[in-house]
Scaffold this motif. Structure first.
Motif, PDB file in Angstrom:
ATOM      1  N   GLY A 154       0.811  -1.214   0.000  1.00  0.00           N
ATOM      2  CA  GLY A 154       0.000   0.000   0.000  1.00  0.00           C
ATOM      3  C   GLY A 154       0.840   1.258   0.000  1.00  0.00           C
ATOM      4  N   ASN A 155       1.931   1.250   0.764  1.00  0.00           N
ATOM      5  CA  ASN A 155       2.790   2.426   0.811  1.00  0.00           C
ATOM      6  C   ASN A 155       3.631   2.559  -0.456  1.00  0.00           C
ATOM      7  N   GLN A 156       3.988   1.440  -1.089  1.00  0.00           N
ATOM      8  CA  GLN A 156       4.647   1.529  -2.385  1.00  0.00           C
ATOM      9  C   GLN A 156       3.726   2.191  -3.407  1.00  0.00           C
ATOM     10  N   GLN A 157       2.435   1.835  -3.364  1.00  0.00           N
ATOM     11  CA  GLN A 157       1.482   2.463  -4.279  1.00  0.00           C
ATOM     12  C   GLN A 157       1.369   3.960  -3.991  1.00  0.00           C
ATOM     13  N   LYS A 158       1.444   4.335  -2.732  1.00  0.00           N
ATOM     14  CA  LYS A 158       1.401   5.762  -2.384  1.00  0.00           C
ATOM     15  C   LYS A 158       2.605   6.505  -2.962  1.00  0.00           C
ATOM     16  N   VAL A 159       3.762   5.844  -3.011  1.00  0.00           N
ATOM     17  CA  VAL A 159       4.942   6.467  -3.610  1.00  0.00           C
ATOM     18  C   VAL A 159       4.725   6.678  -5.105  1.00  0.00           C
ATOM     19  N   VAL A 160       4.137   5.690  -5.783  1.00  0.00           N
ATOM     20  CA  VAL A 160       3.837   5.841  -7.205  1.00  0.00           C
ATOM     21  C   VAL A 160       2.899   7.039  -7.416  1.00  0.00           C
ATOM     22  N   LEU A 161       1.891   7.166  -6.579  1.00  0.00           N
ATOM     23  CA  LEU A 161       0.959   8.294  -6.709  1.00  0.00           C
ATOM     24  C   LEU A 161       1.627   9.613  -6.347  1.00  0.00           C
ATOM     25  N   THR A 162       2.502   9.580  -5.334  1.00  0.00           N
ATOM     26  CA  THR A 162       3.259  10.783  -4.975  1.00  0.00           C
ATOM     27  C   THR A 162       4.073  11.273  -6.168  1.00  0.00           C
ATOM     28  N   ARG A 163       4.670  10.345  -6.908  1.00  0.00           N
ATOM     29  CA  ARG A 163       5.456  10.701  -8.097  1.00  0.00           C
ATOM     30  C   ARG A 163       4.621  11.531  -9.064  1.00  0.00           C
ATOM     31  N   TRP A 164       3.365  11.110  -9.282  1.00  0.00           N
ATOM     32  CA  TRP A 164       2.544  11.816 -10.263  1.00  0.00           C
ATOM     33  C   TRP A 164       1.994  13.120  -9.702  1.00  0.00           C
ATOM     34  N   LEU A 165       1.783  13.175  -8.388  1.00  0.00           N
ATOM     35  CA  LEU A 165       1.313  14.434  -7.807  1.00  0.00           C
ATOM     36  C   LEU A 165       2.390  15.504  -7.844  1.00  0.00           C
ATOM     37  N   ALA A 166       3.652  15.079  -7.987  1.00  0.00           N
ATOM     38  CA  ALA A 166       4.740  16.045  -8.110  1.00  0.00           C
ATOM     39  C   ALA A 166       4.800  16.654  -9.505  1.00  0.00           C
ATOM     40  N   CYS A 167       4.077  16.058 -10.455  1.00  0.00           N
ATOM     41  CA  CYS A 167       4.040  16.557 -11.835  1.00  0.00           C
ATOM     42  C   CYS A 167       2.892  17.555 -11.994  1.00  0.00           C
ATOM     43  N   ASP A 168       2.867  18.181 -13.143  1.00  0.00           N
ATOM     44  CA  ASP A 168       1.771  19.094 -13.479  1.00  0.00           C
ATOM     45  C   ASP A 168       0.741  18.301 -14.278  1.00  0.00           C
ATOM     46  N   LEU A 169      -0.132  17.616 -13.545  1.00  0.00           N
ATOM     47  CA  LEU A 169      -1.045  16.654 -14.156  1.00  0.00           C
ATOM     48  C   LEU A 169      -2.330  17.286 -14.654  1.00  0.00           C
ATOM     49  N   LYS A 170      -2.865  16.669 -15.706  1.00  0.00           N
ATOM     50  CA  LYS A 170      -4.221  16.939 -16.172  1.00  0.00           C
ATOM     51  C   LYS A 170      -5.068  15.663 -16.149  1.00  0.00           C
ATOM     52  N   VAL A 171      -4.405  14.523 -16.390  1.00  0.00           N
ATOM     53  CA  VAL A 171      -5.078  13.225 -16.456  1.00  0.00           C
ATOM     54  C   VAL A 171      -4.240  12.211 -15.682  1.00  0.00           C
ATOM     55  N   LEU A 172      -4.903  11.390 -14.875  1.00  0.00           N
ATOM     56  CA  LEU A 172      -4.221  10.315 -14.147  1.00  0.00           C
ATOM     57  C   LEU A 172      -4.920   9.000 -14.466  1.00  0.00           C
ATOM     58  N   ILE A 173      -4.149   8.017 -14.954  1.00  0.00           N
ATOM     59  CA  ILE A 173      -4.675   6.692 -15.273  1.00  0.00           C
ATOM     60  C   ILE A 173      -4.223   5.730 -14.189  1.00  0.00           C
ATOM     61  N   LEU A 174      -5.175   5.055 -13.545  1.00  0.00           N
ATOM     62  CA  LEU A 174      -4.888   4.138 -12.445  1.00  0.00           C
ATOM     63  C   LEU A 174      -5.348   2.743 -12.831  1.00  0.00           C
ATOM     64  N   ASP A 175      -4.395   1.830 -13.025  1.00  0.00           N
ATOM     65  CA  ASP A 175      -4.706   0.454 -13.411  1.00  0.00           C
ATOM     66  C   ASP A 175      -4.630  -0.424 -12.166  1.00  0.00           C
ATOM     67  N   GLU A 176      -5.774  -0.945 -11.729  1.00  0.00           N
ATOM     68  CA  GLU A 176      -5.892  -1.747 -10.500  1.00  0.00           C
ATOM     69  C   GLU A 176      -5.200  -1.031  -9.338  1.00  0.00           C
ATOM     70  N   PRO A 177      -5.666   0.167  -8.979  1.00  0.00           N
ATOM     71  CA  PRO A 177      -4.927   1.002  -8.019  1.00  0.00           C
ATOM     72  C   PRO A 177      -4.846   0.434  -6.609  1.00  0.00           C
ATOM     73  N   THR A 178      -5.735  -0.506  -6.248  1.00  0.00           N
ATOM     74  CA  THR A 178      -5.707  -1.029  -4.877  1.00  0.00           C
ATOM     75  C   THR A 178      -5.410  -2.520  -4.824  1.00  0.00           C
ATOM     76  N   ARG A 179      -4.919  -3.096  -5.913  1.00  0.00           N
ATOM     77  CA  ARG A 179      -4.594  -4.525  -5.896  1.00  0.00           C
ATOM     78  C   ARG A 179      -3.436  -4.785  -4.929  1.00  0.00           C
ATOM     79  N   GLY A 180      -3.635  -5.772  -4.053  1.00  0.00           N
ATOM     80  CA  GLY A 180      -2.573  -6.180  -3.145  1.00  0.00           C
ATOM     81  C   GLY A 180      -2.384  -5.284  -1.946  1.00  0.00           C
ATOM     82  N   ILE A 181      -3.342  -4.396  -1.659  1.00  0.00           N
ATOM     83  CA  ILE A 181      -3.208  -3.540  -0.479  1.00  0.00           C
ATOM     84  C   ILE A 181      -4.451  -3.686   0.391  1.00  0.00           C
ATOM     85  N   ASP A 182      -4.308  -3.288   1.654  1.00  0.00           N
ATOM     86  CA  ASP A 182      -5.385  -3.545   2.608  1.00  0.00           C
ATOM     87  C   ASP A 182      -6.484  -2.500   2.525  1.00  0.00           C
ATOM     88  N   VAL A 183      -7.544  -2.768   3.257  1.00  0.00           N
ATOM     89  CA  VAL A 183      -8.747  -1.945   3.146  1.00  0.00           C
ATOM     90  C   VAL A 183      -8.519  -0.520   3.640  1.00  0.00           C
TER      91      VAL A 183
END
Length: 511
Positions: free
Chosen positions: A401-430
């Protein structure tokens, strides 16, 4: 009642100012499956490391059959009958099946000579007992084994060494349904043979299927210890995260803006004639059966796969085919399904992974500036509630779950307009799921991003999406507004032509 095999009394562990565990008192009994649940950072892994002797408790006691024990290292815990089957099995690839199973307890003829005949005979007997004789051979090298086979070797190692309490840490994360079913049978047999089992999993249906008792941790404290009979997934979720499951997908009245992404007739080697629009502030869900082409659609938009026809435009500007750098520069971020192979640099730190896509923001005079990187990432990681000892820690030290948060942190550091999330919660807890759902809402509602969510979990797909596209055979087969999308309509649209409803399969559809 009989004395439990293992008992903890007031077990507490502090790492400097961080209180990882506080006053944990539980017991594990012979012939019983104790499920240990909690979100990432709840203290499950820390508790296992204390029981296995990886490090000592700050205070509190561990008792084996009523006698206090202090383990200075794992081999002392192993000698006491405690074994932990980790999520990544600890197998030496350059040794044989027999050598791995009997590692540390290899039979000997004399002080310096191994008894190879006994070793191979005992290994063959274990393989037969555990139903693995047709798959594995005692002299077989372990370098080419799959996850389920490596895991079975660890289980056999624990059993032959006299394991009286075996803990399974997320054991089905890399297994197929068939392999998971076989594992459940092994666990039940071990329980019936008098072994005490600790079972750790974020997959709540497994908990209700296997457990005799459920222990819930939250923020390093014990929330409850209760019989598993009659407990529901909703009750477990409420104890884990402190709120009902229904609150994870609050009602939303999206205020979408103009079109930000247009895909017109996109065709690649894997998908055909893909056409849709995504608006600012919208969550667009992509559903379908496994192999329908959902991930391939995302990779076509992001430039991983080269287009053979069609156009992809963002804010009216055409993107070149097969150019991920151009997609990132235009404001598209992509979190792929396979984090470890496609999103993370496993030999790098958390900080280095988080700034991977913004070198221009974290450099000074052409060189990497750690201070600029920290200034950029620290606030975002705090917003993400990233649980890490330090941003300089290796990325492999984090939970899924925290590894996934790092991936999302990477994109939040960019100047985003669109974010594509493929199975964003696979393998992480509720708990981590809930945080990611909240983040998606903030990105759309407060920042106006367009978000595409690909998910095999039907409640997630329907709970998050404002619209749902359904794919089959590499094509978009149906389009539903939020009010029209139900499990039945989505599944029916996902079934390939000629496939009956009785043979359909959509992972997580009933979760």
């Amino acid at each position: 009642m009989t004395t439990p095999f293992l008992k903890t009394e007031g077990l507490t562990k502090h790492f400097g100012p961080v209180h990882a565990l506080t006053d944990i008192s539980i017991d594990v009994r012979a012939g019983q499956v104790l499920a240990l649940v909690g979100e990432n950072g709840a203290g499950k892994s820390t508790l296992m490391r204390l029981l296995e002797g990886v490090f000592p408790p700050t205070r509190g006691r561990i008792l084996i059959e009523g006698q206090e024990c202090r383990f200075a290292q794992p081999k002392e815990a192993h000698a006491a009958g405690i074994r932990v089957i980790h999520q990544e099995p600890e197998i030496v690839p350059d040794l044989t099946v027999a050598e791995n199973i009997f590692a540390g307890t290899l039979p000997r003829k004399a002080k310096y000579f191994l008894d190879w005949s006994t070793l191979h005979t005992r290994t063959a007997e274990l393989l037969e007992t555990f139903g693995m004789a047709k798959e594995l051979h005692p002299r077989q090298m372990c370098s080419g084994l799959g996850p389920a086979q490596r895991q079975m070797i660890e289980i056999m190692r624990a059993v032959q060494a006299g394991g009286r309490m075996i803990a399974f840490d997320e054991p089905t994360s890399s297994l197929t349904d068939e392999e998971s079913g076989r594992l459940f049978g092994i666990i039940r047999r071990l329980r019936d043979d008098g072994v005490g089992i600790i079972y750790i999993s974020h997959r709540l249906p497994e908990i209700t299927e296997l457990a005799d008792r459920v222990v819930v941790l939250r923020d390093g404290t014990l929330v409850d210890d209760l019989p598993a009979e009659g407990v529901t997934e909703q009750q477990i979720t409420r104890m884990m995260v402190g709120r009902p499951l229904s609150d994870m997908f609050p009602d939303r009245d999206p205020s979408t803006g103009e079109v930000v992404l247009t895909v017109d007739g996109m065709t690649t080697e894997h998908v055909h004639d893909i056409t849709f629009e995504l608006r600012k502030g919208e969550v667009l869900g992509i559903g379908g059966l496994i192999g329908a082409g959902r991930s391939e659609l995302a990779k076509g938009v992001f430039g991983f796969h080269r287009r053979t026809a069609g156009r992809v435009t963002i804010d009216g500007v055409d993107l070149p085919s097969g150019d991920t750098a151009a997609a990132i520069a235009a404001g598209i971020g992509f979190a792929p399904e396979d984090r470890k192979d496609e999103a993370l640099l496993l030999l790098q730190t958390i900080l280095e992974n988080a700034v991977l896509c913004v070198p221009q923001k974290v450099s000074s005079g052409g060189f990497f500036s750690r201070s600029k990187a920290l200034d950029l990432i620290s606030g975002i990681s705090g917003q993400m509630r990233l649980k890490a000892a330090s941003l300089d820690a290796p990325i492999t030290s984090l939970s899924g779950g925290n590894q996934q948060k790092v991936v999302l942190t990477r994109w939040l550091a960019c100047d985003l307009k669109v974010l594509i999330l493929d199975e964003p919660t696979r393998g992480i807890d509720v708990g981590a799921k809930s945080e990611i759902y909240d983040l998606i809402r903030k990105l759309t509602d407060e920042q106006g991003l367009g978000v595409i969510v690909i998910s095999s979990e039907m409640p997630e797909l329907l709970g998050l999406s404002d619209r749902v596209l359904v794919m089959s055979d590499g094509r978009i087969r149906a389009h539903f507004d939020r009010s029209d999308a139900t499990e039945e309509t989505v599944l029916q649209a996902a079934i390939p032509h000629g496939q009956s409803a009785a043979t359909r399969h959509m992972e997580g559809a009933g979760a």
